[in-house]
Design an enzyme around this catalytic site. Structure first.
Site, short mmCIF file in Angstrom:
data_model
loop_
_atom_site.label_atom_id
_atom_site.label_comp_id
_atom_site.label_asym_id
_atom_site.label_seq_id
_atom_site.Cartn_x
_atom_site.Cartn_y
_atom_site.Cartn_z
N ARG A 108 -5.20 3.75 -8.69
CA ARG A 108 -6.67 3.68 -8.76
C ARG A 108 -7.15 2.23 -8.75
O ARG A 108 -8.05 1.84 -9.48
CB ARG A 108 -7.18 4.38 -10.02
CG ARG A 108 -7.28 5.89 -9.93
CD ARG A 108 -7.98 6.47 -11.13
NE ARG A 108 -9.33 5.92 -11.26
CZ ARG A 108 -9.95 5.71 -12.43
NH1 ARG A 108 -9.34 5.99 -13.57
NH2 ARG A 108 -11.18 5.23 -12.46
N ASP A 168 -4.65 -2.85 5.06
CA ASP A 168 -5.13 -2.39 6.36
C ASP A 168 -6.65 -2.45 6.49
O ASP A 168 -7.17 -2.37 7.59
CB ASP A 168 -4.66 -0.96 6.64
CG ASP A 168 -5.05 0.01 5.52
OD1 ASP A 168 -5.78 -0.41 4.60
OD2 ASP A 168 -4.61 1.17 5.57
N ASP A 206 -4.95 5.61 -4.88
CA ASP A 206 -4.75 7.02 -5.19
C ASP A 206 -4.66 7.23 -6.70
O ASP A 206 -4.48 6.28 -7.48
CB ASP A 206 -3.48 7.52 -4.51
CG ASP A 206 -3.64 8.95 -4.02
OD1 ASP A 206 -4.42 9.70 -4.63
OD2 ASP A 206 -3.00 9.32 -3.02
N ASP A 242 0.84 -1.19 0.00
CA ASP A 242 0.00 0.00 0.00
C ASP A 242 0.88 1.24 0.00
O ASP A 242 2.07 1.17 0.32
CB ASP A 242 -0.87 0.02 1.27
CG ASP A 242 -2.13 -0.80 1.09
OD1 ASP A 242 -2.43 -1.17 -0.04
OD2 ASP A 242 -2.78 -1.10 2.10
#
Length: 1219
Positions: free
Chosen positions: A831, A856, A782, A499
């Site tokens: 994305r 997470d 993101d 991540d």
């Protein structure tokens, strides 16, 4: 209850039927019509009409019928019916249950005062019809609950359970606990350990030996002075068996305790509920169905429910459903009314989902599901399954099969040869019947002992000990290992899918750059050699008259560009009016608030707003937030809407004018401006017209900020003489303005850049991984520009090496062929959804990679579970993510993954060191036992069964501890990971094993067969000493050979770091001490005779010769040995470092021919049983994945003459991945 035929479903009605005592005992489902339905799979639009007509809303799903049937149900609903509310979110089920009013009555609670604190059992029964009927009065509007106690509560009773609070409620709907996994007792573990075929064989042999020994000791005549010790051998074998069982049991028990402790590590916390009309805090475990619970910003929702009432309530369900947008919630009563009125139901959402987080607003909700019945609980329970076999286990399985077969064959041949000799010698034998029986038993014991020595039964124990040591040390490096073998798998990881937010970055947004007007800026702007701009923070320094700024992630200073200032200098140059305008733009135009988190006073809200407020508090000297806002008169608020990407506030000024503050996405808001602040250093704030040159400059600034991984926010304002302005009043409220009508011709105050900075040490950690041959990929939700910039800054994205950046939707649309060609170069997946991450992980595993994944959120659980090693976040991670993961990063830091990589390689090395040591012992002992027993006139091996048990069971366990406790060094990262198909024992290891075995056998054979002549031993005592000398020399060769096995390569320094490993030193003292004691006091039990000084010297010197022999072996080039290996065996023993593994793109690893089926040491389970059979094994049928059609085309494999994939296809993929 009869099952429901899916081909011929019927509508069902809820009918109470009479029990034997006359009362309604069971709520059950009965068919009311039998007309067959045609089930279609195409989605249908949900409308108020479809909700009203949906007759299947409460039908049970297959396999859940038992949840719809509850004996002696005092409530109107069953857990199954309530589960239909959120499986998935169902407005139809909500309406069929009577809305919030029906739930209130059916659950016998009160939506205003909550449950009664005095409730124990319940009298009477509430039926389904009375609950749902009461919810729909003639006027169609559900009643509002009154503040009165819940009806039907029994406060006193003569029954035994009268004192138990909420007894009926807990019986029907359960409490908010998840059932714990039952751990095994010491006796159960001891039985599993003992339930081992070889141990049982030895037990039979020991019992027979003891019985015959006692008969000989007590019932037979002895020569004068002859010791009566025939029983000792049977007792010694039993003692050895007991030691094995006790050691194994205690080790497994310690493991069980660790797992139980981890399962209990779920944090208990307090939540606010309303009971008997008063708010109170209770444990999250005490929440019950029917409770009324408070919701506040930042709360993690522990249970499912329906919103009763709320104010601007928005929930973040991304961790539970993957939905990234905040979801606005409506009250249950409002939703019910809209459905009845036939209104638009597309955005109605009264459902509160367990595992979600409250982002904005406050409210109360009615709890409808807890514990195992909640969506959170169902997900947690579904994750309770065993993990698949690790690469090391699969390799050990193959190796153990070879060793066990060879050892078993050797034992069988030995037994046959000795038995034939025994039968031949029976004729003319003068032995008594008991002596003949003892001789036969001796043959049997020797044969069984060969199996004991040959089968590496100590290997699972050695692996466990090595892993247990590593896991305790890894905890100090912020790696909490939940699955013991995960650290071993991590050592050979070839890919890490990480991540971005919180793992590579700090997950703490900070304002690091700003442009006020069009020429006054602050923030660090640097230019690298490849024209990639990077923003960093810190104080600038003067050097030769030009500014320099320290790089954010290195200690080197880099040249700075003009027009940039440190924040302090930047703000001191601004006029007081500009600073006041900037502060008010931030303070008044925000929904964040001040609060306490983790004992610290901080801002709570969206990360963007808290970053702006932190900047304002640090540099603009704003006071307490509540005080600042109370000093301003806010006349209108336009909340943030993701559709328009801005929010605004209107404030009345002291001169009775009105000022609009707006902030939002810069590229959208700049288009709303026609003027710009011209002189931020002066007092005038009227602005000047925005020119084309200004617009171009602003566009460049926005693009530059975005390219440097900054989130850009524009700050706008405009003054009005009156509010609402003329001809701009809203149609539904004349005191408010139609904001869309007046939101134009604004004045641009400035553009700010907010960054989530990289964690300290991330760049170095990524470089370490790359040097270690591990490919690091960023998989983030993101946008592609931000992801690309962050990845380039931390070293993940390297365009010069052909790296690819791709978006999730593009990636998932690739054909399998293009996907396989793109994956080797895919460095950033932006994305991306959790499903994209799962697809990537699945494909990497099918291509033969060992994959580590970080996550997470609850929605990351599938990818975490599918990965070879799942890393969850200890701070930001949800409980579901932690449950699905194998290792928890306690500090959420990527650098800790490198520590796990180092420890994983150390564990692999430890297992190999021990394996190299044990195989040398096994080969030598089996050959020596076989040859000496066949050559002996008494059919006795030079090493007795008890002596071999000492060598095999005791010394191997100690050697495992000694060799497994070497901590990793930095140099361990300087080699590439091993492929899953790589041989467990390398050519270098085989060279050392066979070389040392030959040396030890030569020494043992010379002493056994020629020692009598060489040493001139003639007497009976000296010949007994010779047998002991062989045993003692054999043991000392193993002690010195331990040092040789501290290295697996061809380097000579076997003592490197030995002074730092106290375990190794202490265990060597124990081994030496144990051997000395055996020789001096072992006597008849070990069949030894005390040795004199010269004999001790012979033993130690011959043992020490193992060290120079190892040097000679290491000097022999591996290539020479490779040429001696037959071609068909070469792939099994030789791993070519230049060879590229050709992936099989379609066939999953678990189904490849030649690899063992998933499981833990399957063959040893057959031979050794017991503890090994109790190891976890996953059902293969669950892990198989359906894949697409097989491809006939072979993948292009990179060679010297061909590229990894052809240029045309690469260009095609690159075009498709462009943002």
């Amino acid at each position: 209850m009869a099952s429901i035929d899916p081909e011929k479903q019927t509508d069902l009605q809820h009918t109470p039927f009479q029990s034997s005592n006359g009362g309604p005992a069971v709520t059950r489902l009965e068919p009311i019509r039998t007309t067959p339905k045609v089930l279609t799979s195409h989605p249908r639009e949900v409308t108020a009409e479809s909700i009203l007509k949906d007759e299947e809303a409460l039908e049970p799903d297959p396999g859940t019928e038992h949840l719809f049937e509850v004996e002696n149900n005092k409530f109107a609903f069953t857990p199954g019916q309530l589960s239909k509310l959120l499986n998935p979110k169902s407005l139809s089920a909500f309406f069929k249950l009577g809305g919030i009013a029906g739930l209130e009555k059916g659950l016998r609670t009160n939506r205003t005062s909550g449950l009664s604190v005095d409730e124990t059992g319940l009298d009477g029964v509430t039926t389904f019809e009375s609950a749902t009927g009461a919810a729909i009065p003639p006027d169609g509007i559900p009643p509002i609950a009154e503040k009165k106690p819940t009806l039907g509560i029994r406060r006193a009773s003569t029954r035994g359970n009268a004192a138990t609070p909420f007894v009926d409620r807990k019986r029907v709907f359960a409490d908010n606990h998840l059932p714990e996994k039952k751990s095994k007792s010491l006796l159960e573990l001891a039985w599993i350990t003992y339930n081992d075929k070889v141990l049982i064989l030895l037990t039979v042999a020991a019992v027979i030996s003891l019985a015959l020994g006692l008969y000989q000791t007590l019932g037979q005549a002895h020569q004068p002075g002859e010791a009566k010790v025939e029983w000792v051998e049977g007792v010694a074998i039993m003692a050895a068996i007991i030691i094995v069982v006790v050691v194994g049991t205690l080790n497994d028990w310690q493991k069980e305790r660790q797992f139980v402790k981890l399962n209990k590590k779920k944090e208990d916390r307090s939540v606010k509920v309303i009971r008997s009309g008063k708010s109170q805090e209770i444990s999250v475990y005490d929440v019950l169905v029917g409770d009324v619970m408070h919701l506040e910003p930042g709360d993690m929702v522990p249970v499912d429910g329906i919103l009763i009432d709320g104010h601007s309530l928005k929930c973040d369900e991304s961790s539970a459903t993957g939905e990234s947008d905040l979801l606005k919630k409506q009250s249950g009563a409002e939703v019910f009314r809209i459905i009845q009125a036939g209104g638009d139901v597309r955005k109605l959402d009264p459902f509160i989902l367990s595992g979600s987080k409250v982002a904005e607003g406050v409210g109360t909700f009615l709890v409808t599901a807890v514990g195992v019945h909640s969506t959170f609980g169902k997900t947690m329970m579904a994750l309770r399954e065993e993990t698949e076999a690790t690469p090391l286990q699969q390799k050990l399985n193959v190796l153990a099969e070879y060793i066990a077969k060879l050892g078993g064959a050797a034992a069988l041949v030995l037994f046959v040869v000795l038995f034939i000799k025994f039968c031949v010698q029976l004729k003319g034998s003068t032995q008594t019947a008991s002596e003949k029986g003892q001789s036969f038993l001796q043959i049997f014991i020797v044969a069984v002992t060969v199996v004991v020595v040959a089968v590496p039964e100590g290997l699972p124990l050695a692996v466990t000990l090595a892993l247990a040591f590593a896991t305790t040390r890894m905890l100090k490096d912020n790696n909490l290992v939940r699955v013991l073998r995960a650290c071993e798998t991590m050592g050979n990881a070839t890919n890490i899918c990480s991540d971005k937010t919180g793992t590579l970055t700090e997950n703490k947004m900070t304002l690091v750059a700003a442009t006020i007007g069009n020429n006054t800026q602050f923030g660090r702007r640097t230019t690298s050699d490849d024209d990639t701009n990077i923003l960093s923070k810190g104080e600038a320094v003067e050097e030769n008259g030009k500014e320099t700024a320290p790089n954010a992630t290195t200690d080197h200073a880099v040249p700075a560009v003009e027009d940039v200032l440190p924040a302090n200098d930047f703000l001191t140059r601004l006029s007081t009016e500009t600073k006041s305008l900037l502060a008010q733009s931030i303070v008044q135009n925000s929904t964040a608030f001040e609060g306490e988190q983790d004992g610290k006073q901080t801002f709570i809200g969206s990360k963007t707003e808290t970053a702006l407020l932190e900047f304002a508090r640090t540099y603009l000297a704003i006071g307490p937030l509540q005080e600042e806002r109370s000093n301003a008169e806010v006349v209108q608020v336009v909340p943030f809407d993701s559709a328009v990407k801005y929010m605004a506030s209107v404030v009345k000024l002291a001169d009775n004018k009105f000022r609009v503050y707006a902030k939002g996405a810069s590229e959208i808001l700049v288009a709303k401006c026609t003027r710009i602040v011209d002189d931020p250093l002066g007092a005038s704030l009227n602005g000047v017209p925005l020119t084309a040159a200004d617009s171009e400059t602003l566009a460049n600034i926005i693009s530059t900020y975005a390219g440097r991984s900054l989130r850009t926010i524009a700050l706008l304002y405009k003054d009005f003489e009156s509010w609402p302005p003329a001809d701009a009043a809203a149609k539904d409220d004349e005191t408010q303005a139609d904001f869309n009508a007046i939101f134009q011709n604004m004045i641009l105050l400035g553009i700010v850049g907010i960054q989530d900075p990289l964690r300290k040490g991330v760049q170095g950690a990524v470089l370490d991984c790359q040097n270690a041959g591990v490919m690091v990929r960023m998989v983030t939700g993101d946008n592609i520009l931000t992801a690309k910039a962050i990845a380039e800054e931390c070293g993940i994205y390297t365009p010069k090496t052909g790296g690819i950046v791709m978006e999730g939707p593009t990636f998932r649309r690739l054909s399998q062929e293009d996907m396989d060609d793109a994956i080797p170069h895919l460095q950033v997946l932006a994305r991306s959804s959790p499903e994209d991450k799962r697809i990537l992980v699945k494909r990497l595993k099918e291509l033969g990679e060992t994959v580590a994944v970080t996550g997470d959120g609850t929605n990351d659980a599938p990818a975490l579970k599918m990965a070879d090693i799942g890393f969850s976040m200890g701070i930001a991670g949800t409980e579901v993510a932690k449950e699905a993961s194998a290792i928890i990063l306690m500090d959420d830091n990527f650098a800790s993954i490198v520590k796990a990589l180092m420890w994983g390689r150390a564990v692999n090395d430890a297992v190999k060191k021990f394996l190299q040591f044990q195989l040398t012992v096994n080969i030598t002992a089996v050959v020596l036992t076989f040859v000496s027993a066949v050559a002996s006139n008494e059919e006795q091996s030079v090493l007795t069964a008890v002596q071999l048990l000492w060598v095999n069971l005791i010394m191997d366990t100690l050697a495992a501890l000694a060799l497994a406790t070497d901590p990793p060094t930095r140099s361990i990262l300087n080699r590439k990971p091993e492929k899953k198909s790589a041989p467990l024992i390398t050519l270098t290891m085989w060279k050392m094993i066979i070389g040392q075995a030959i040396f030890q056998l030569v020494v043992a054979f010379i002493l056994n067969f020629g020692g009598k002549k060489i040493l001139s031993y003639d007497s009976k005592h000296e010949q007994d000493q010779l047998r002991t000398l062989v045993f003692n020399t054999f043991v000392w060769m193993q002690i010195f050979n331990q040092y040789n096995n501290r290295r697996l390569d061809n380097k000579f320094n076997i003592f490197e770091g030995v002074h730092r490993n106290w375990f190794f030193i202490i265990i060597n003292f124990i081994m030496v001490g144990g051997q000395v004691l055996i020789i001096f006091v072992g006597g008849k039990a070990f069949h030894v005779t005390p040795l004199n000084g010269p004999q001790w010297g012979y033993s130690i010197v011959l043992g020490a010769l193992s060290l120079p022999v190892a040097v000679i072996i290491r000097l022999i080039p591996d290539s020479w040995i490779a040429h001696l290996i037959p071609g068909r065996w070469k792939k099994k023993f030789v791993s070519d470092p230049k060879e590229k593994e050709i992936p099989k793109p379609v066939e999953p690893i678990s189904e490849r021919p030649g690899l063992p089926k998933e499981g833990s040491l399957t063959f040893i389970k057959t031979i050794r049983g017991g503890r090994v059979r109790s190891l976890p094994q996953e059902n293969n049928s669950k892990s198989k994945v359906a894949l697409g059609p097989k491809r006939s085309k072979t993948l292009a494999v990179p060679t010297k003459k061909t590229k990894s994939f052809d240029t045309a296809r690469k260009a095609k993929i690159a075009r498709s991945s462009t943002a």
